[in-house]
Design a protein around this motif. Structure first.
Motif, PDB file in Angstrom:
ATOM      1  N   THR A 154       6.222   4.878   4.493  1.00 29.72           N
ATOM      2  CA  THR A 154       6.798   4.681   5.826  1.00 29.72           C
ATOM      3  C   THR A 154       8.118   3.928   5.750  1.00 29.72           C
ATOM      4  OG1 THR A 154       4.586   4.652   6.820  1.00 29.72           O
ATOM      5  CG2 THR A 154       6.387   3.690   8.108  1.00 29.72           C
TER       6      THR A 154
ATOM      7  N   ASP B  69       2.709  -8.277   8.793  1.00 30.41           N
ATOM      8  CA  ASP B  69       1.646  -7.296   8.622  1.00 30.41           C
ATOM      9  C   ASP B  69       2.292  -5.935   8.380  1.00 30.41           C
ATOM     10  OD1 ASP B  69      -0.524  -5.660   8.606  1.00 30.41           O
ATOM     11  OD2 ASP B  69      -1.223  -6.138  10.627  1.00 30.41           O
ATOM     12  N   PRO B  70       2.168  -5.356   7.153  1.00 31.17           N
ATOM     13  CA  PRO B  70       2.813  -4.074   6.863  1.00 31.17           C
ATOM     14  C   PRO B  70       2.302  -2.929   7.736  1.00 31.17           C
ATOM     15  CG  PRO B  70       1.276  -4.688   5.115  1.00 31.17           C
ATOM     16  CD  PRO B  70       1.417  -5.881   5.999  1.00 31.17           C
ATOM     17  N   LYS B  71       1.118  -3.082   8.315  1.00 30.06           N
ATOM     18  CA  LYS B  71       0.547  -2.015   9.139  1.00 30.06           C
ATOM     19  C   LYS B  71       1.297  -1.839  10.461  1.00 30.06           C
ATOM     20  CE  LYS B  71      -4.121  -2.610   7.250  1.00 30.06           C
ATOM     21  NZ  LYS B  71      -5.526  -2.935   7.563  1.00 30.06           N
ATOM     22  N   THR B  72       2.018  -2.860  10.884  1.00 37.82           N
ATOM     23  CA  THR B  72       2.734  -2.779  12.165  1.00 37.82           C
ATOM     24  C   THR B  72       3.997  -1.930  12.056  1.00 37.82           C
ATOM     25  OG1 THR B  72       4.052  -4.770  11.706  1.00 37.82           O
ATOM     26  CG2 THR B  72       1.897  -5.068  12.781  1.00 37.82           C
ATOM     27  N   GLY B  73       4.507  -1.765  10.848  1.00 41.79           N
ATOM     28  CA  GLY B  73       5.741  -1.009  10.662  1.00 41.79           C
ATOM     29  C   GLY B  73       6.992  -1.839  10.893  1.00 41.79           C
TER      30      GLY B  73
ATOM     31  N   LYS C  23       0.860   4.067   1.577  1.00 44.94           N
ATOM     32  CA  LYS C  23       1.265   4.587   2.890  1.00 44.94           C
ATOM     33  C   LYS C  23       2.342   3.713   3.515  1.00 44.94           C
ATOM     34  CE  LYS C  23       0.855   7.847   5.901  1.00 44.94           C
ATOM     35  NZ  LYS C  23       1.212   9.237   5.529  1.00 44.94           N
ATOM     36  N   SER C  24       2.234   2.405   3.360  1.00 46.34           N
ATOM     37  CA  SER C  24       3.254   1.506   3.895  1.00 46.34           C
ATOM     38  C   SER C  24       4.584   1.715   3.172  1.00 46.34           C
ATOM     39  CB  SER C  24       2.808   0.049   3.748  1.00 46.34           C
ATOM     40  OG  SER C  24       1.642  -0.204   4.500  1.00 46.34           O
TER      41      SER C  24
ATOM     42  N   PRO D 296       0.848  -1.195   0.000  1.00 44.71           N
ATOM     43  CA  PRO D 296       0.000   0.000   0.000  1.00 44.71           C
ATOM     44  C   PRO D 296       0.883   1.244   0.000  1.00 44.71           C
ATOM     45  CG  PRO D 296      -0.719  -1.564   1.683  1.00 44.71           C
ATOM     46  CD  PRO D 296       0.599  -2.044   1.176  1.00 44.71           C
TER      47      PRO D 296
END
Length: 407
Positions: free
Chosen positions: A200, A241-245, A196-197, A194
């Motif tokens: 980051t 999980d890419p959302k975790t950073g 945003k990922s 994504p």
């Protein structure tokens, strides 16, 4: 590839003898100047007789190569009473890293062209000076340009007449797009990130690099960006999980920029024998793809280029992951049908350099970037770390982030 500051191998034309004629440099006006600028581009792209020439088609938009920067401009030079357009230059201003936590406002000068009949009259120098004045008004602290190491005319103009200093020598790597697909390594998964990922991750892994753009979010959200992709061992996919950073223990990452929507290239002037060989290799590769022959793409008609940027790898077997990611990008280009080559530009000592597939004959071991200090450094923007003179400080990193908008 015709992507640099000035054209090479231009034919010799009779030069003007009047050096006292007035030369006026002003901002480009599309309605008035488009045909004149296109004529200059055409004349500068004409190569030496008997030698192959790579011709660039800007597709009717002389400002296309800077249009995707929020702060950009094109200037033209008018000569004499006829107000003939005899020169053009483009430029932009962006904020980038200097190899640490410091940011500077940096101007990029590109696309300098002077009509072959009006050279050695100081027109190129005047265009550069006027563009630098505009860049300083936009707050630029440094300006830089890029050219091939063999382009002595361009190097002499900038280093001798405009006081630029040779600064960095990244490597330009070119991989032709074959008719067959390239295999992606077994046990490797390719994941599209994504936006945003991707932003980051890039801000994290390129924090200490040089030339990393502060507006990376604008680049990733551009319609020219075809996506950011990560390669990792398949066993990591279910529990990542890419959302975790948190990054996987081993991975490679890159993004793909579609330059064929900005300009197209075409190779002209090759011999009949070379043409037949290239066409034959392509046909053979298409008929027997299982042989995976290193065929030559059809560059004799207009073709586009995919630019690979943001290349980074970490962990065990990282080089294998990057090679698989490049194979994936190759297959994207192969499916496109209008893409003839993949191009990447990285620091000469960047670890990813050795893992990127390329043909040496079409690549540059050393590109040349020259830089100049044109304004005062904004100390308020670097409160945590007092700024130093970027030109004089020794580079603390081997990693250079090449902005795809610069190509």
């Amino acid at each position: 590839m015709s992507m640099k500051i000035a054209a090479e191998n231009s034919p010799e034309f009779p030069r003007k003898t009047k050096v006292n004629s007035v030369v006026i440099v002003r901002e480009y006006n599309e309605e008035r100047d488009k045909s004149g600028v296109e004529e200059i581009e055409r004349r500068c792209e004409t190569g030496q007789r008997g030698k192959p020439t790579l011709v660039t088609d800007l597709m009717g938009d002389p400002v296309c190569r800077v249009r995707h920067f929020p702060s950009h401009i094109a200037l033209v030079a008018e000569y004499g009473e006829e107000k003939e357009i005899v020169g053009v230059i483009r430029g932009c201003v962006k904020t980038v890293t200097t190899g640490g936590s410091n940011f500077v406002k940096l101007a990029y000068l590109l696309g300098l062209r002077v009509s072959p009949t009006h050279r050695r009259l100081g027109i190129g120098t005047k265009l550069v000076q006027k563009l630098e004045e505009w860049c300083k008004q936009q707050g630029a602290e440094y300006s830089y340009m890029a050219t091939e190491c063999s382009n002595e005319a361009s190097i002499n103009l900038f280093t001798r007449k405009c006081s630029y200093t040779k600064f960095r020598t990244p490597t330009m790597l070119v991989q032709p797009v074959h008719a067959h697909y390239k295999p992606v390594g077994a046990g490797i998964s390719i994941v599209r990130l994504p936006r945003k990922s991707a932003e980051t991750i890039y801000r994290r892994v390129f924090a200490n690099s040089e030339f990393f753009p502060k507006d990376i979010d604008l680049i990733l959200s551009s319609n020219l960006n075809l996506g950011t992709f990560m390669a990792m061992p398949k066993k990591f996919v279910p529990r990542w999980d890419p959302k975790t950073g948190i990054l996987p223990p081993s991975f490679a990452i890159l993004s793909v920029w579609n330059t064929k929507e900005v300009f197209k290239l075409q190779l002209k002037g090759v011999s009949a024998l070379k043409y037949a060989f290239c066409v034959g290799s392509r046909l053979l590769d298409a008929w027997m793809p299982w042989l995976r022959l290193p065929s030559f793409p059809d560059v004799f008609r207009q073709f586009g280029v995919y630019f690979l940027y943001g290349l980074h790898m970490e962990g065990k077997h990282a080089s294998l992951l990057m090679k698989s990611l490049c194979a994936f990008a190759h297959n994207m280009a192969r499916d496109d049908g209008e893409c003839g080559a993949l191009v990447a530009e990285v620091g000469a000592k960047d670890p990813v350099r050795e893992t990127i597939p390329h043909w040496r004959k079409f690549s540059w071991a050393e590109d040349l970037w020259c830089i100049k200090k044109i304004g005062a450094v904004d100390e308020d923007r670097n409160e945590r770390c007092p700024p130093s003179d970027w030109m004089k400080s020794r580079s603390s990193t081997s990693v250079i982030f090449v902005d795809p908008r610069d190509i």
